[in-house]
Design a protein around this motif. Structure first.
Motif, PDB file in Angstrom:
ATOM      1  N   ASP A  22       0.806  -1.221   0.000  1.00  0.00           N
ATOM      2  CA  ASP A  22       0.000   0.000   0.000  1.00  0.00           C
ATOM      3  C   ASP A  22       0.838   1.269   0.000  1.00  0.00           C
ATOM      4  O   ASP A  22       0.550   2.220  -0.728  1.00  0.00           O
ATOM      5  CB  ASP A  22      -1.001   0.000   1.155  1.00  0.00           C
ATOM      6  N   ASN A  37      -5.678   3.770   1.696  1.00  0.00           N
ATOM      7  CA  ASN A  37      -6.339   2.718   2.474  1.00  0.00           C
ATOM      8  C   ASN A  37      -7.783   3.087   2.809  1.00  0.00           C
ATOM      9  O   ASN A  37      -8.655   2.211   2.831  1.00  0.00           O
ATOM     10  CB  ASN A  37      -5.545   2.404   3.740  1.00  0.00           C
ATOM     11  N   GLN A  54      -3.920  -8.351   3.940  1.00  0.00           N
ATOM     12  CA  GLN A  54      -3.034  -7.659   4.870  1.00  0.00           C
ATOM     13  C   GLN A  54      -1.948  -8.630   5.304  1.00  0.00           C
ATOM     14  O   GLN A  54      -2.222  -9.791   5.608  1.00  0.00           O
ATOM     15  CB  GLN A  54      -3.811  -7.138   6.074  1.00  0.00           C
ATOM     16  N   TRP A  60       5.556  -9.270   7.682  1.00  0.00           N
ATOM     17  CA  TRP A  60       6.040  -7.895   7.685  1.00  0.00           C
ATOM     18  C   TRP A  60       7.430  -7.826   8.303  1.00  0.00           C
ATOM     19  O   TRP A  60       8.313  -7.127   7.806  1.00  0.00           O
ATOM     20  CB  TRP A  60       5.041  -7.011   8.421  1.00  0.00           C
ATOM     21  N   THR A  80       0.667  -3.484   9.962  1.00  0.00           N
ATOM     22  CA  THR A  80       1.123  -4.217   8.779  1.00  0.00           C
ATOM     23  C   THR A  80       0.454  -3.655   7.522  1.00  0.00           C
ATOM     24  O   THR A  80      -0.702  -3.251   7.562  1.00  0.00           O
ATOM     25  CB  THR A  80       0.818  -5.725   8.900  1.00  0.00           C
ATOM     26  N   TYR A  82      -1.078  -3.440   3.562  1.00  0.00           N
ATOM     27  CA  TYR A  82      -1.920  -4.222   2.673  1.00  0.00           C
ATOM     28  C   TYR A  82      -1.113  -4.530   1.418  1.00  0.00           C
ATOM     29  O   TYR A  82      -0.326  -3.706   0.943  1.00  0.00           O
ATOM     30  CB  TYR A  82      -3.189  -3.451   2.292  1.00  0.00           C
TER      31      TYR A  82
END
Length: 173
Positions: A22, A37, A54, A60, A80, A82
């Protein structure tokens, strides 16, 4: 071409999918990650699990450890990001309507196509190398047979020469 290279560097392999995160998309679209988002959440029906997911905390953490400098200033490390698949990125074009977003989306689609083309080319090259290896293996067998045949001929000539050069015995005329 420069923009496609930049996009290539932002495509990651996660859960067996090629995705963009994202914050990278927000950067390319020149909007805030939060804005991107929020637009996605307002249109969540357009983003099923195969379009967007996600990252887990462990995914992550792994990504951050592999790309230490790239992710340090991009976002809050407790949240975290997307991940958007190619279809998810295409769907973003429907909810972000700025000219910049539309042009960037076209470039991103081209980058995904280029990645797919390169991967297909690599798999084709792997197949060709496999076929060459098999042929070389067959050639090795054939060459060994030729060497054996030549050795046998050489042995026969040596045996024949000894027979002809031996001293004759018996009745001489």
């Amino acid at each position: 071409m420069e923009i496609i290279k930049s996009i290539h560097n932002r495509i990651y392999e996660i859960r067996g999918e090629r995705v963009m995160l994202d914050f990278d998309l927000a950067d390319l679209y020149e909007v805030g990650t939060k804005v991107l988002n929020q637009a996605v959440k307002r249109n969540i029906k357009r983003f099923p699990a195969d379009f967007m997911f996600q990252l887990t905390i462990s995914e992550w953490e792994i990504m951050r450890s592999q790309n230490v400098t790239a992710f340090q200033s991009k976002r809050n490390t407790n949240v975290t990001p997307y991940a958007f698949t190619e279809q998810g990125v295409a769907m973003l074009s429907g909810i972000l309507n700025s000219d910049k977003a539309i042009n960037m989306n076209i470039a991103i689609m081209r980058a995904f196509v280029e990645v797919r083309r390169v991967l297909l080319l690599q798999s084709d090259l792997k197949q060709q190398l496999k076929e060459i290896k098999e042929r070389l293996g067959e050639h090795d067998v054939q060459l060994n047979q030729i060497y054996d045949a030549m050795e046998n001929l050489h042995d026969e000539k040596a045996a024949q020469r000894k027979w002809e050069e031996r001293e004759r015995i018996g009745f001489k005329s």
